[in-house]
Design a protein around this motif. Structure first.
Motif, PDB file in Angstrom:
ATOM      1  N   THR A  73     -18.444  -5.722  -0.791  1.00 53.98           N
ATOM      2  CA  THR A  73     -18.228  -5.275   0.583  1.00 53.98           C
ATOM      3  C   THR A  73     -18.374  -3.755   0.658  1.00 53.98           C
ATOM      4  O   THR A  73     -18.406  -3.060  -0.362  1.00 53.98           O
ATOM      5  N   ASN A 120     -15.695   6.180  -5.489  1.00 55.42           N
ATOM      6  CA  ASN A 120     -14.576   7.109  -5.592  1.00 55.42           C
ATOM      7  C   ASN A 120     -14.027   7.219  -7.014  1.00 55.42           C
ATOM      8  O   ASN A 120     -13.193   8.078  -7.290  1.00 55.42           O
ATOM      9  N   ALA A 153     -17.147   1.637  -1.585  1.00 51.58           N
ATOM     10  CA  ALA A 153     -16.495   2.930  -1.391  1.00 51.58           C
ATOM     11  C   ALA A 153     -15.493   3.203  -2.516  1.00 51.58           C
ATOM     12  O   ALA A 153     -15.381   4.339  -3.007  1.00 51.58           O
ATOM     13  N   ILE A 154     -14.774   2.159  -2.951  1.00 59.74           N
ATOM     14  CA  ILE A 154     -13.816   2.313  -4.054  1.00 59.74           C
ATOM     15  C   ILE A 154     -14.548   2.687  -5.339  1.00 59.74           C
ATOM     16  O   ILE A 154     -14.130   3.567  -6.090  1.00 59.74           O
ATOM     17  N   GLN A 214     -10.913  -7.459  -2.387  1.00 58.21           N
ATOM     18  CA  GLN A 214     -12.266  -7.416  -1.827  1.00 58.21           C
ATOM     19  C   GLN A 214     -13.284  -8.223  -2.622  1.00 58.21           C
ATOM     20  O   GLN A 214     -14.335  -8.596  -2.090  1.00 58.21           O
ATOM     21  N   ASP A 274      -6.400   1.424  -5.340  1.00 55.41           N
ATOM     22  CA  ASP A 274      -7.817   1.083  -5.502  1.00 55.41           C
ATOM     23  C   ASP A 274      -7.982  -0.180  -6.347  1.00 55.41           C
ATOM     24  O   ASP A 274      -8.819  -1.038  -6.044  1.00 55.41           O
ATOM     25  N   THR A 288     -16.124  -1.773   1.657  1.00 55.32           N
ATOM     26  CA  THR A 288     -14.872  -1.229   1.107  1.00 55.32           C
ATOM     27  C   THR A 288     -14.906  -1.178  -0.409  1.00 55.32           C
ATOM     28  O   THR A 288     -14.497  -0.182  -1.020  1.00 55.32           O
ATOM     29  N   ALA A 289     -15.401  -2.240  -1.038  1.00 52.14           N
ATOM     30  CA  ALA A 289     -15.481  -2.288  -2.501  1.00 52.14           C
ATOM     31  C   ALA A 289     -16.425  -1.216  -3.025  1.00 52.14           C
ATOM     32  O   ALA A 289     -16.128  -0.554  -4.039  1.00 52.14           O
ATOM     33  N   GLU A 321      -6.813  -3.155  -4.059  1.00 53.07           N
ATOM     34  CA  GLU A 321      -7.751  -3.391  -2.962  1.00 53.07           C
ATOM     35  C   GLU A 321      -9.066  -3.974  -3.469  1.00 53.07           C
ATOM     36  O   GLU A 321      -9.658  -4.859  -2.839  1.00 53.07           O
ATOM     37  N   HIS A 339       0.832  -1.212   0.000  1.00 51.36           N
ATOM     38  CA  HIS A 339       0.000   0.000   0.000  1.00 51.36           C
ATOM     39  C   HIS A 339       0.865   1.260   0.000  1.00 51.36           C
ATOM     40  O   HIS A 339       0.553   2.244  -0.682  1.00 51.36           O
TER      41      HIS A 339
END
Length: 247
Positions: free
Chosen positions: A104, A113, A109-110, A65, A58, A106-107, A61, A49
């Motif tokens: 998820t 973005n 949110a990516i 995910q 991204d 997190t996924a 990650e 990272h």
């Protein structure tokens, strides 16, 4: 390996057409082993990272995910994604059938973005203008990204023996270590055969221990049944001893 595989195919076609009698490449090409299991540790993840820019991370990650295959990942299109339902739908997977991949937090949110270009269908569009190319006309090239970004970052992070496909192993391995059952992992990975997923089974010791604990209950019930049977038998013997017969 790819070159030898190509030559083997060429000679196979030549044999079929009667141009040659034997295939000199046969036996030289070995299929890659499906037993490989390399995943990213938490410490390695932190180092990797640190070596990537936010937009580059991204991509990595998101792979961890979702467990998507490389082609599915880089070729991901916005119409396949249903953020409100927390899923993405791959219309044609490796086996030829469509599959649904849960997303998820997190996924998601990516994805939220990611900047979206006008009339661009790709989640990871190319931004290159080389040779008069139009940004967003195609998706990012997986081979170029790995060669120019991913592999150099691995080297700087001192992470050895790791490939992009191992991010998919990381996805499955972490599920197994969280005691997700192996058949659920099979569905999430899109495997056709359970044998392909069994390589992760040994990573779930707590899950396996919980499973065999059911035998303790069975043994306890069996012991109680034997005790009742033995107690009943001894009681019957005493009655027979005390019985003196008719008077």
């Amino acid at each position: 390996t790819h070159e030898l595989s190509f030559l083997r195919r060429v000679f196979s076609l030549a044999i079929r057409d009667g141009l040659v009698e034997t295939n000199p490449v046969r036996g030289l090409v070995k299929k890659p082993s499906n037993e490989r299991l390399r995943y990213l540790t938490e410490e390695e993840e932190s180092r990797l990272h640190a070596e990537l820019k936010p937009d580059e991370w991204d991509l990595v990650e998101f792979a961890i995910q979702t467990g998507l295959r490389q082609g599915e990942h880089f070729g991901l299109k916005w119409p396949w994604i249903e953020i409100q339902a927390d899923v993405l739908r791959v219309p044609t997977s490796k086996g030829g059938a469509p599959r649904t991949v849960p997303l998820t937090v997190t996924a998601i949110a990516i994805l939220r973005n990611q900047p979206r270009m006008l009339r661009c269908q790709w989640v990871w569009p190319t931004r290159s203008r080389k040779g008069g190319a139009t940004p967003g006309r195609n998706h990012r090239n997986a081979r170029n990204f790995c060669r120019r970004v991913f592999v150099p970052a691995l080297k700087r992070a001192e992470i050895e023996d790791f490939t992009w496909h191992d991010l998919r192993h990381t996805f499955a391995s972490r599920l197994a270590m969280e005691s997700v059952d192996i058949r659920t992992i099979k569905e999430l990975m899109g495997h056709k055969r359970i044998e392909m997923t069994m390589r992760y089974a040994h990573l779930a010791p707590s899950h396996l221990h919980d499973a065999v604990k059911h035998l303790d209950g069975y043994a306890e019930r069996s012991a109680k049944r034997r005790k009742r049977a033995n107690d009943g038998g001894r009681s019957g013997t005493r009655s027979g001893t005390d019985y003196a017969g008719p008077r």
